[in-house]
Every structure is written in C-alpha cells, then in structure tokens.
Design a protein around this motif. Structure first.
Motif, short mmCIF file in Angstrom:
data_model
loop_
_atom_site.label_atom_id
_atom_site.label_comp_id
_atom_site.label_asym_id
_atom_site.label_seq_id
_atom_site.Cartn_x
_atom_site.Cartn_y
_atom_site.Cartn_z
N LYS A 187 -13.61 16.29 49.45
CA LYS A 187 -14.02 15.19 48.58
C LYS A 187 -13.34 15.29 47.22
O LYS A 187 -12.89 14.29 46.66
CB LYS A 187 -15.55 15.19 48.39
N VAL A 188 -13.24 16.51 46.69
CA VAL A 188 -12.55 16.71 45.40
C VAL A 188 -11.07 16.37 45.54
O VAL A 188 -10.50 15.71 44.67
CB VAL A 188 -12.77 18.14 44.87
N ALA A 189 -10.44 16.80 46.62
CA ALA A 189 -9.02 16.50 46.84
C ALA A 189 -8.80 14.98 46.87
O ALA A 189 -7.83 14.48 46.27
CB ALA A 189 -8.53 17.14 48.14
N GLU A 190 -9.68 14.26 47.54
CA GLU A 190 -9.56 12.79 47.59
C GLU A 190 -9.74 12.18 46.20
O GLU A 190 -9.05 11.22 45.84
CB GLU A 190 -10.56 12.21 48.58
N ARG A 191 -10.68 12.70 45.42
CA ARG A 191 -10.90 12.19 44.05
C ARG A 191 -9.68 12.47 43.17
O ARG A 191 -9.27 11.62 42.38
CB ARG A 191 -12.15 12.81 43.46
N LEU A 192 -9.10 13.66 43.31
CA LEU A 192 -7.88 13.98 42.56
C LEU A 192 -6.76 13.01 42.94
O LEU A 192 -6.05 12.49 42.06
CB LEU A 192 -7.44 15.42 42.83
N ALA A 193 -6.61 12.76 44.22
CA ALA A 193 -5.57 11.84 44.70
C ALA A 193 -5.81 10.44 44.15
O ALA A 193 -4.86 9.76 43.74
CB ALA A 193 -5.54 11.83 46.23
N ALA A 194 -7.05 10.00 44.12
CA ALA A 194 -7.37 8.66 43.59
C ALA A 194 -7.00 8.57 42.11
O ALA A 194 -6.43 7.57 41.67
CB ALA A 194 -8.84 8.34 43.80
N ALA A 195 -7.31 9.61 41.35
CA ALA A 195 -6.97 9.61 39.92
C ALA A 195 -5.46 9.62 39.72
O ALA A 195 -4.94 8.93 38.83
CB ALA A 195 -7.62 10.81 39.23
N ALA B 121 -3.04 22.62 44.83
CA ALA B 121 -3.66 23.32 45.95
C ALA B 121 -5.08 23.64 45.55
O ALA B 121 -5.36 23.91 44.38
CB ALA B 121 -2.88 24.60 46.29
N GLY B 122 -6.00 23.59 46.52
CA GLY B 122 -7.38 23.86 46.20
C GLY B 122 -8.13 24.51 47.33
O GLY B 122 -7.78 24.34 48.50
N SER B 123 -9.16 25.26 46.95
CA SER B 123 -9.94 25.98 47.95
C SER B 123 -11.38 26.13 47.49
O SER B 123 -11.65 26.25 46.30
CB SER B 123 -9.35 27.38 48.17
N SER B 124 -12.25 26.18 48.47
CA SER B 124 -13.62 26.57 48.19
C SER B 124 -13.69 28.09 48.26
O SER B 124 -12.80 28.74 48.81
CB SER B 124 -14.57 25.94 49.21
N ILE B 125 -14.74 28.62 47.67
CA ILE B 125 -15.01 30.06 47.75
C ILE B 125 -16.20 30.26 48.68
O ILE B 125 -17.22 29.59 48.54
CB ILE B 125 -15.36 30.62 46.35
N HIS B 126 -16.03 31.16 49.64
CA HIS B 126 -17.14 31.53 50.52
C HIS B 126 -17.21 33.04 50.57
O HIS B 126 -16.22 33.69 50.90
CB HIS B 126 -16.95 30.95 51.93
N VAL B 127 -18.34 33.57 50.19
CA VAL B 127 -18.57 35.01 50.16
C VAL B 127 -17.44 35.72 49.40
O VAL B 127 -16.87 36.71 49.85
CB VAL B 127 -18.76 35.59 51.58
#
Length: 191
Positions: free
Chosen positions: A17-25, A55-61
């Motif tokens: 969702k964040v990647a799509e928002r960045l692309a829209a901006a 480039a983007g990533s979520s953090i898990h553990v």
C-alpha cells in the motif's frame, strides 16, 4: 520526467500500500513510476533501465524481507549509479518513544552494513497489525511485540499506523532530490 522503480517486499500488504502511495505521489509530480513486488519480479526487470529507484521492506521479527535484501545485493552496482531511497515499515516507527524509533533506524543501519548499499533518502513509517490475518502463534507473538511498541493488544481488530501525509512528503522529497541529481525540471517549472 523520470522513470522510477518502486520495489517492495511485504508480509501482510501494508508495504505494498505504501509503495502504491509513493508511486501515486511520483506520478502526480509528472514522473513515470513502476511498482514491483520483490517476491515476484518480472523476469526481464532491468534496474539499470530506470532513472531512480525506491526500495522498501517491512520488518518482521527484526529482519527485512529476504527478497528485498536479495534485490539490493543483486543490483548494488545499478543502485549506486542513480538516485535511490529506502522506505521501511515497522511497529518501532509507530511508537512514540525514542528508544523504539532508534531501534527502527538501527534496522536500516544493519541493512546498509550487510548489503553495502547507501540509499540517498530513507523513510521510516509505522506499519500495521493485521491480527485478523495471523494464525494463532503469529497472533500471540505480534500481541507481545505490540504490547511494548504500541500497546494495541486487542486481537479482535486490525491497526494501521502509517502516516499517509508522511509517505507523500517522503515521495516528494525523494522526487525533488532525484530531479536535482538527474537535471530534470520540477513539475512547477515545466509548465
């Protein structure tokens, strides 16, 4: 106009969702973004064909998505040759205390150290808790993590911590930086 690759890795979809928002901006500024899931990239993806890369990533553990780390490592030379930025989603970025926010920054420091990549811009955003999508064990682990980070332990609902205005501001800051480095006129001066 610049072509911008937005490559992301996500667990439950918030980073997408964040990647799509960045692309829209970026698109609103007159650029040509291409959004790619690092877990399922097109076979013919050529990072060198883009003017700039996010480039983007979520953090898990405490760890970034392996596909994003692989993407960075495999494309290090191309990334070094163009304007780049990194965005990260975590519960640590959603917390109000400085220790948790420092923890979020530390994840980026670890990524830089392990890959050798030095992005020009970094955005740290709050992620989301998707209790409704977790299995029993994951729900227990995430509840424990959330207790220390956000305090949101009611597993009967989901939580979203992303500040969408902050995401748009990051996209605009990155675009302005890339425009300057690439010699591309900002949208306001193109008219």
């Amino acid at each position: 106009m610049a072509s911008v690759l937005v490559c992301y890795g996500t667990g439950e979809g918030q980073t997408a969702k964040v990647a799509e928002r960045l692309a829209a901006a970026l698109s609103d500024r007159g650029h040509d973004p291409t959004v790619v899931d690092a877990d399922d990239p097109p076979a013919d993806l050529d990072v060198a064909a883009f003017d700039a890369v996010l480039a983007g990533s979520s953090i898990h553990v405490g760890a970034h998505r392996p596909a994003v780390t692989d993407f960075i490592t495999e494309n290090l030379e191309a990334l070094a040759a163009r304007p780049t930025g990194f965005f990260q989603l975590s519960l640590s970025s959603a917390a109000d205390d400085e220790e948790r926010r420092a923890e979020a920054a530390g994840y980026v420091d670890s990524l830089v150290e392990s890959t050798g990549w030095h992005p020009d811009r970094v955005g740290l955003f709050g992620g989301a808790l998707r209790y409704s999508e977790y299995g029993f064990l994951t729900r227990l682990v995430m509840k424990r993590i959330a207790k220390g980070a956000t305090g949101d332990t009611d597993t009967s609902r989901d939580y979203e911590y992303t500040d969408w205005e902050e995401v748009t501001a990051f996209a605009n800051d990155f675009a302005a930086f890339a425009e300057g480095r690439l010699g591309v006129a900002p949208p306001a001066t193109e008219r």
